[in-house]
Structures are given as structure tokens and as C-alpha cells.
Design a protein around this motif. Structure first.
Motif, PDB file in Angstrom:
ATOM      1  N   ASP A 108      -8.507  13.604  -4.806  1.00  0.00           N
ATOM      2  CA  ASP A 108      -8.933  12.581  -3.862  1.00  0.00           C
ATOM      3  C   ASP A 108      -7.675  11.868  -3.375  1.00  0.00           C
ATOM      4  O   ASP A 108      -6.926  11.317  -4.181  1.00  0.00           O
ATOM      5  CB  ASP A 108      -9.876  11.606  -4.558  1.00  0.00           C
ATOM      6  N   PRO A 109      -7.404  11.868  -2.068  1.00  0.00           N
ATOM      7  CA  PRO A 109      -6.183  11.231  -1.572  1.00  0.00           C
ATOM      8  C   PRO A 109      -6.168   9.716  -1.812  1.00  0.00           C
ATOM      9  O   PRO A 109      -5.099   9.112  -1.859  1.00  0.00           O
ATOM     10  CB  PRO A 109      -6.178  11.548  -0.081  1.00  0.00           C
ATOM     11  N   ASN A 110      -7.338   9.112  -2.000  1.00  0.00           N
ATOM     12  CA  ASN A 110      -7.415   7.671  -2.218  1.00  0.00           C
ATOM     13  C   ASN A 110      -7.393   7.282  -3.688  1.00  0.00           C
ATOM     14  O   ASN A 110      -7.161   6.119  -4.009  1.00  0.00           O
ATOM     15  CB  ASN A 110      -8.692   7.103  -1.575  1.00  0.00           C
ATOM     16  N   ASP A 111      -7.673   8.235  -4.577  1.00  0.00           N
ATOM     17  CA  ASP A 111      -7.703   7.952  -6.011  1.00  0.00           C
ATOM     18  C   ASP A 111      -7.351   9.237  -6.742  1.00  0.00           C
ATOM     19  O   ASP A 111      -8.187  10.126  -6.899  1.00  0.00           O
ATOM     20  CB  ASP A 111      -9.088   7.453  -6.423  1.00  0.00           C
ATOM     21  N   GLY A 112      -6.129   9.341  -7.208  1.00  0.00           N
ATOM     22  CA  GLY A 112      -5.623  10.553  -7.848  1.00  0.00           C
ATOM     23  C   GLY A 112      -6.368  10.946  -9.107  1.00  0.00           C
ATOM     24  O   GLY A 112      -6.233  12.064  -9.583  1.00  0.00           O
ATOM     25  N   ARG A 113      -7.170  10.035  -9.657  1.00  0.00           N
ATOM     26  CA  ARG A 113      -7.929  10.359 -10.870  1.00  0.00           C
ATOM     27  C   ARG A 113      -9.210  11.125 -10.554  1.00  0.00           C
ATOM     28  O   ARG A 113      -9.800  11.731 -11.437  1.00  0.00           O
ATOM     29  CB  ARG A 113      -8.308   9.077 -11.628  1.00  0.00           C
ATOM     30  N   ARG A 114      -9.624  11.081  -9.303  1.00  0.00           N
ATOM     31  CA  ARG A 114     -10.872  11.735  -8.918  1.00  0.00           C
ATOM     32  C   ARG A 114     -10.601  13.043  -8.201  1.00  0.00           C
ATOM     33  O   ARG A 114      -9.561  13.210  -7.570  1.00  0.00           O
ATOM     34  CB  ARG A 114     -11.700  10.828  -8.005  1.00  0.00           C
ATOM     35  N   GLN A 115     -11.581  13.940  -8.293  1.00  0.00           N
ATOM     36  CA  GLN A 115     -11.496  15.204  -7.586  1.00  0.00           C
ATOM     37  C   GLN A 115     -12.604  15.287  -6.542  1.00  0.00           C
ATOM     38  O   GLN A 115     -13.734  14.881  -6.782  1.00  0.00           O
ATOM     39  CB  GLN A 115     -11.633  16.376  -8.551  1.00  0.00           C
ATOM     40  N   ILE A 116     -12.236  15.822  -5.401  1.00  0.00           N
ATOM     41  CA  ILE A 116     -13.191  16.056  -4.314  1.00  0.00           C
ATOM     42  C   ILE A 116     -13.729  17.476  -4.480  1.00  0.00           C
ATOM     43  O   ILE A 116     -12.972  18.420  -4.679  1.00  0.00           O
ATOM     44  CB  ILE A 116     -12.499  15.920  -2.942  1.00  0.00           C
TER      45      ILE A 116
END
Length: 145
Positions: A87-95
Motif C-alpha cells: 500500500d503506497p499510503n501504509d507500508g504495513r498493509r498490502q493491496i
């Protein structure tokens, strides 16, 4: 409620309709000959309707633990149906996003379900019952709008 059918109430109809719809959805999911689980098929379907998502959002929508959804997504990725990216807005999350193969899988699932239901209706339902189902479908659409 009518005097002809005193047992027909909004409550009982709601209970019966919910149970029947759950069985119908399960049957529609079973119509595919693919080697994916019902939870994988459901996650794919949700991605097809909602577009790009995160594992946690999918877990919430499917009412499963994030760890369980992570395993489902991992399996779908292994089958080539989805991709995962940061996720470009939150590196901990995956899209999570569907691949072309994933979109084709969803289309195949949908077509298999429609074909099964069409055949069942053609073989097991009278013309009058078909008209009743068409009217019920229209009523349900109105309720949902």
C-alpha cells in the motif's frame, strides 16, 4: 398476513428466506468444477464486486480473522488469481487486486451458477411458478433499493 395462511408472518418469512438464500448461494458456489474452496470463491467474488482491497478489509467483509484471510489470499495468489503489492499510503498493509486470470475465474463462476439455475428452473418449475419467482425477484429488488 392473510386469513388463508395465518402462519405467514414477516418474521417467519424473513427466517425462511434467509435460510433458503444461504442454501442457494452455497449451491451456486458449488456449481464450479474448480479446485478452489468456497471461502476462496467468496473472496474472489467480493474482489470482483468491490475492486482493489486490503487483506484486513476483505477479512472484515467476509467476517473471518485477518490471519484466515491472509491464508486465503496467499492461496489465491498461488493460483494466479490475485496479486499483492505494498500500500503506497501504509507500508504495513498490502493491496490485493485481481489478475486477468482472476477476472476470468469470476466470470466462469458466475456463468456456471447461472447455467445451473437456468437448467433447474427449466426442469423443475412450472410456468406459473416461474412467473411467481419473477414477481418475487422484482419485490426483493424493490426492498433492496
Amino acid at each position: 398476513m392473510t386469513s388463508e395462511h395465518p402462519d405467514v408472518t414477516p418474521r417467519q418469512t424473513a427466517v425462511d428466506l434467509r435460510a433458503m438464500l444461504a442454501r442457494l448461494l452455497r449451491k451456486l458456489r458449488e456449481t464450479t468444477n474448480d479446485d478452489i474452496t468456497p471461502s476462496q470463491a467468496s473472496a474472489l467474488s467480493r474482489l470482483g464486486k468491490g475492486g482493489v482491497s486490503t487483506v484486513s478489509a476483505l477479512a472484515l467483509a467476509e467476517r473471518v480473522r485477518p490471519q484466515s484471510m491472509a491464508a486465503i489470499v496467499e492461496a489465491l495468489e498461488g493460483l494466479g488469481f490475485v496479486t499483492r503489492s505494498q500500500d503506497p499510503n501504509d507500508g504495513r498493509r498490502q493491496i490485493v487486486d485481481l489478475t486477468e486470470v482472476g477476472w476470468a475465474q469470476i466470470a466462469g463462476q458466475r456463468e456456471a451458477g447461472v447455467a445451473w439455475l437456468e437448467q433447474a428452473l427449466a426442469e423443475q418449475v412450472s410456468r406459473a411458478e416461474l412467473m411467481t419467482l419473477a414477481a418475487a425477484t422484482s419485490i426483493l429488488e424493490r426492498i433492496l433499493d
